[in-house]
Design an enzyme around this catalytic site. Structure first.
Site, mmCIF file in Angstrom:
data_model
loop_
_atom_site.group_PDB
_atom_site.id
_atom_site.type_symbol
_atom_site.label_atom_id
_atom_site.label_comp_id
_atom_site.label_asym_id
_atom_site.label_seq_id
_atom_site.Cartn_x
_atom_site.Cartn_y
_atom_site.Cartn_z
ATOM 1 N N ASP A 104 0.814 -1.211 0.000
ATOM 2 C CA ASP A 104 0.000 0.000 0.000
ATOM 3 C C ASP A 104 0.851 1.266 0.000
ATOM 4 O OD1 ASP A 104 -2.356 -1.363 -0.122
ATOM 5 O OD2 ASP A 104 -2.856 -1.156 2.002
ATOM 6 N N TYR B 21 -5.449 3.754 8.706
ATOM 7 C CA TYR B 21 -5.211 4.373 10.008
ATOM 8 C C TYR B 21 -6.529 4.563 10.768
ATOM 9 C CZ TYR B 21 -2.867 7.714 13.215
ATOM 10 O OH TYR B 21 -2.340 8.366 14.298
#
Length: 343
Positions: free
Chosen positions: A82, A200
């Site tokens: 990613d 996140y």
């Protein structure tokens, strides 16, 4: 929003830009073999000039890693995790190129395919048999105490307003569309897109949001408050975090790649970006399928799941409905039973 790929690329000459994590030899070899396959199919392969020496692909077009790198390219093909995908997104956002990721990292929510399916993916590129998802991105403005814009950036996953001094709490005032909502002390506040809801924001306790949902998320990080729930707002809202002048200093981190300092007494404003990020899809798997595969979610039923090791409920792949785990309809049996030992 999803669109289909054109039957023929308008310019007549097709270009694919490679973005490669060159720190691993297996990734380099896969990128080389993929470049050879694309070139054989009449597609011009572009390389970033800082990666070209490590890749050593003859006949490729070498371009600087700047806003022009993906200009005129059809696909930016990403080989890595990613992090590599987010780096490639910085290049693709200045063009109409779509990102297509080969997951060679750990989780790889952004990637379209796994290494074992690269040949199938290359065939789809050659035949223009792919669709393009338009993912909401966010623009970030940093303002000083007078309201003047002193900096800005963008993000595909999230923008995080974080405390500069780890030993002190960050005091914030959160506002939506110019109206104060709440204030508290915290480690930070995340503004996330649906794409970033599994990154996140997920780790900070935010909800998982399907990527085709038009929305933005506000997720407090370790807030010292009774009301610190994650919020899901309109995609057209303006989200604000103001930092009191007598409080701890703050900084903004965008996708963990770009950082800005917030002036004393300043604020951060987040809104939908004018340009979405385009992501190419080849396989018919749904976002739910990817959740099941990436997190090893139990889909056999509670009583059956108890007898199996956690995280080994489903073999990663394209569609849970074709493995005998979930029936496509009440009268259709699964085609095979799968195994619990497949990683």
């Amino acid at each position: 929003m999803t669109e289909t790929s054109p039957a023929l690329w308008p310019s007549g000459t097709r270009h694919v830009l490679l973005a490669v994590h060159t720190g691993r030899s297996d990734i380099v070899e896969l990128a080389r073999s993929s470049a050879a396959r694309l070139a054989k199919g009449g597609i011009t392969v572009r390389l970033l000039e800082d990666e070209a020496p490590d890749l050593g692909i003859e006949g490729a077009e070498v371009v600087p890693a700047d806003a022009e790198a993906a200009r005129g390219a059809e696909i930016v093909m990403v080989f890595g995790g990613d992090g590599t995908f987010l780096r490639a997104a910085e290049l693709a956002r200045y063009s109409n190129a779509a990102l297509m990721g080969v997951n060679l990292g750990r989780v790889g929510f952004l990637a379209e395919t796994e290494p074992e399916a690269v040949e199938e993916t290359l065939t789809a590129i050659e035949r223009c048999e792919y669709s393009v998802e338009k993912r909401l991105a966010i623009e970030v403005d940093v303002l000083d105490a007078t309201g003047a814009v002193v900096g800005g950036t963008w993000a595909l996953n999230e923008a995080s307003v974080e405390k500069s001094e780890r030993s002190r709490v960050l005091d914030v005032v959160v506002a939506i569309d110019g109206r104060p909502l709440t204030s508290f002390g915290c480690d930070g506040v995340l503004f996330s897109t649906p794409t970033g809801s599994t990154a996140y924001a997920f780790s900070a306790g935010g909800p998982v949001v399907w990527p085709d949902v038009e929305a933005m998320l506000v997720v407090p990080s370790n807030a010292h408050a009774l009301f610190s729930r994650p919020l899901v707002t309109s995609p057209d809202s303006v989200l604000t975090v103001a930092i009191p002048a007598d409080g701890n200093r703050a900084r903004v981190s965008a996708d963990g790649r770009r950082a800005l300092e917030v002036p004393e007494g300043g604020r951060v404003e987040v809104r939908r970006a004018a340009r979405p990020v385009r992501i190419a899809r080849v396989h018919p798997s749904t976002f739910g399928d990817r959740l099941v595969a990436k997190f090893g979610l139990p889909v056999r039923g509670f009583r059956d799941a108890r007898t199996h090791d956690p995280g080994h409920e489903l073999t990663p792949g394209r569609d849970v409905l074709t493995r005998g785990i979930v029936r496509a309809d009440p009268g259709t049996e699964g085609r095979d039973g799968g195994t619990d030992d497949d990683a």
